[in-house]
Write an enzyme that holds these catalytic residues in place. Structure first.
Site, mmCIF file in Angstrom:
data_model
loop_
_atom_site.group_PDB
_atom_site.id
_atom_site.type_symbol
_atom_site.label_atom_id
_atom_site.label_comp_id
_atom_site.label_asym_id
_atom_site.label_seq_id
_atom_site.Cartn_x
_atom_site.Cartn_y
_atom_site.Cartn_z
ATOM 1 N N ARG A 35 17.001 -34.273 12.600
ATOM 2 C CA ARG A 35 17.380 -34.401 14.014
ATOM 3 C C ARG A 35 16.515 -35.437 14.736
ATOM 4 O O ARG A 35 16.997 -36.110 15.645
ATOM 5 C CB ARG A 35 17.271 -33.037 14.701
ATOM 6 C CG ARG A 35 18.435 -32.115 14.366
ATOM 7 C CD ARG A 35 18.308 -30.778 15.040
ATOM 8 N NE ARG A 35 19.531 -29.997 14.882
ATOM 9 C CZ ARG A 35 19.634 -28.703 15.151
ATOM 10 N NH1 ARG A 35 18.573 -28.029 15.586
ATOM 11 N NH2 ARG A 35 20.783 -28.071 14.983
ATOM 12 N N LYS A 203 28.223 -14.389 8.118
ATOM 13 C CA LYS A 203 29.139 -13.453 8.773
ATOM 14 C C LYS A 203 30.494 -14.064 9.101
ATOM 15 O O LYS A 203 30.583 -15.168 9.624
ATOM 16 C CB LYS A 203 28.501 -12.929 10.064
ATOM 17 C CG LYS A 203 27.227 -12.119 9.855
ATOM 18 C CD LYS A 203 26.675 -11.624 11.186
ATOM 19 C CE LYS A 203 25.432 -10.777 10.994
ATOM 20 N NZ LYS A 203 24.889 -10.297 12.287
ATOM 21 N N GLY A 353 23.310 -27.414 11.012
ATOM 22 C CA GLY A 353 22.668 -26.141 10.728
ATOM 23 C C GLY A 353 22.226 -25.991 9.293
ATOM 24 O O GLY A 353 21.607 -26.875 8.700
ATOM 25 N N GLY A 377 26.277 -25.187 15.990
ATOM 26 C CA GLY A 377 26.927 -24.343 16.994
ATOM 27 C C GLY A 377 27.844 -25.131 17.902
ATOM 28 O O GLY A 377 28.957 -24.697 18.211
#
Length: 397
Positions: A35, A203, A353, A377
């Site tokens: 980043r 998830k 991520g 995100g």
């Protein structure tokens, strides 16, 4: 959205840049500086234009108060190392908008970069109270003449340094934000086909909205990672001690019924008795996971099948590892998918991520892929069809 060019001559101007420098740090050592490197083109462009560049950014979750664990000092050091070949000096202020920041801004020369301390040290940054956020935004705005939003990883957040400050200064999107949005438009508006989406991670609940939005757009949806066991359970299979979201079984059954052969699940799974790097790993059929084992990766045959789907595609979006890639015994599926992405004759997008961390940890170069996103995100929320406040405010006059 306005670009940096729309801001006019920036020589001598104080330019506040919201960057995303949220990198993994342990014992003051940066684990992945991706980043930071992604922020460089915009900072170099501004510095070379003669601007006085003031960078605000966050690191981790310090919960609104100073915490040495989350200081941006190591980031400032790395930023200085990366900008040194460009002849650009990097300075560091030990507070967000206080005396140290104000003095550092006053002392800043044209073509230099100043990194302010972690903006999340100030509780107003993430406040739900608009007046509180606005007060911090006023203080940030007082340090600068114009604002450039270049932290794509936070544009989905309605925060003082992302959203509110843009309403107080002449503003533009930085090069990184423009590049990220350009890629996401290619994924959603008219993707070249075949279009394959690869989803992993822990998830199903984290990916429901993106599945809802992309299932109609994609030609294939490959499912791996911890979320796959909810899909297998929904098919009636035993998943042993694997990660499972019982409350999502009906939703997943709906996907399996409606999507037909669009959804591709693994046919074999790497299992182990415990979640440990040295736990003995074995490969079993996806419909025959022993009750005393837990799945930690897709199996080798599934890795080959997923890779074949990816390599044949013209557009690929991948978000979420296929297994516990941090452990060598359970990294095979993720590596197979990553390798296939490097062979795509078209657009290959690594969705930020954990996926970005995985490809770097597994030894792949950034330029082996079409694009590595800096905002997992933010990317997902864009693909879900949500409005991102940090982008919407850039479109305001």
């Amino acid at each position: 959205m306005k670009t940096i060019e729309d801001l006019g001559d920036l020589a001598g101007q104080r330019v506040l840049v919201r960057s995303d420098l949220n990198v993994p740090i342990k014992d003051e050592v940066i684990g992945d500086d991706g980043r930071i490197r992604a922020s460089l083109p915009t900072l170099v462009k501004l510095a070379k234009a003669g601007a006085k560049v003031i960078v605000t950014a966050h690191l981790g979750r310090p919960k609104g108060e100073p915490n040495p664990k989350y200081t941006l000092a190591p980031v400032a050091k790395r930023l200085g190392e990366l900008l040194q070949p460009e002849g650009i000096t990097v300075r560091f202020a030990s507070d967000v908008t206080g005396d140290a920041a104000q003095t550092a801004v006053q002392d800043l020369d044209e073509g230099e970069v100043l990194l302010l301390e972690n903006v999340r040290y100030d509780p107003r940054e993430e406040s739900k109270d608009e007046a509180e956020r606005g007060a911090l935004a006023d203080e940030l705005a007082a340090l600068a003449d114009v604002f450039v939003s270049d932290g794509f990883g936070v544009v989905h957040r309605k925060q003082a340094s992302v959203y509110d400050v843009a309403r107080k200064l002449p503003h533009a999107a930085g090069g990184l934000v423009l590049a990220e949005v350009g890629v996401l438009k290619k994924l959603t508006e008219d993707p070249a086909r075949p279009y394959v989406v690869v989803l992993g991670g822990a998830k199903v609940s984290d990916k429901l909205a993106v599945i809802d939005n992309l299932i109609a757009k994609a030609d294939k949806l490959l499912i791996g990672g911890g979320m796959v066991f909810t899909f297998l359970k929904a098919q009636g299979h035993e998943v042993g001690k694997s990660l499972l979201e019982d409350d999502q079984l009906d939703v997943v059954r709906g996907y399996l019924k409606d999507a037909g052969d669009k959804i591709v699940l693994p046919t074999d799974i790497v299992v182990a008795p415990e979640f440990k790097a040295d736990s003995p790993a074995t490969v079993v059929a996806a419909d025959a996971i022993p009750a005393d084992q837990l799945g930690l990766d897709i199996g080798p045959e599934s890795g080959k099948a997923f890779a074949a789907e990816v390599a044949a595609a013209k557009t690929v979006f991948w978000n979420g590892p296929m297994g516990v890639f941090e452990m060598a015994a359970f990294a095979g599926g993720t590596k197979a998918v990553a390798q296939a992405l490097t062979e795509v004759d078209g657009l290959s997008v690594v969705g930020g991520g954990d996926s970005a961390a995985a490809v770097r940890q597994l030894g792949f170069a950034d330029d082996a892929f079409g694009h590595i996103s800096t905002g997992g995100g933010a990317s997902l929320e864009y693909l879900e069809g949500k409005e991102l406040p940090g982008l919407a405010v850039l479109e305001e006059d």
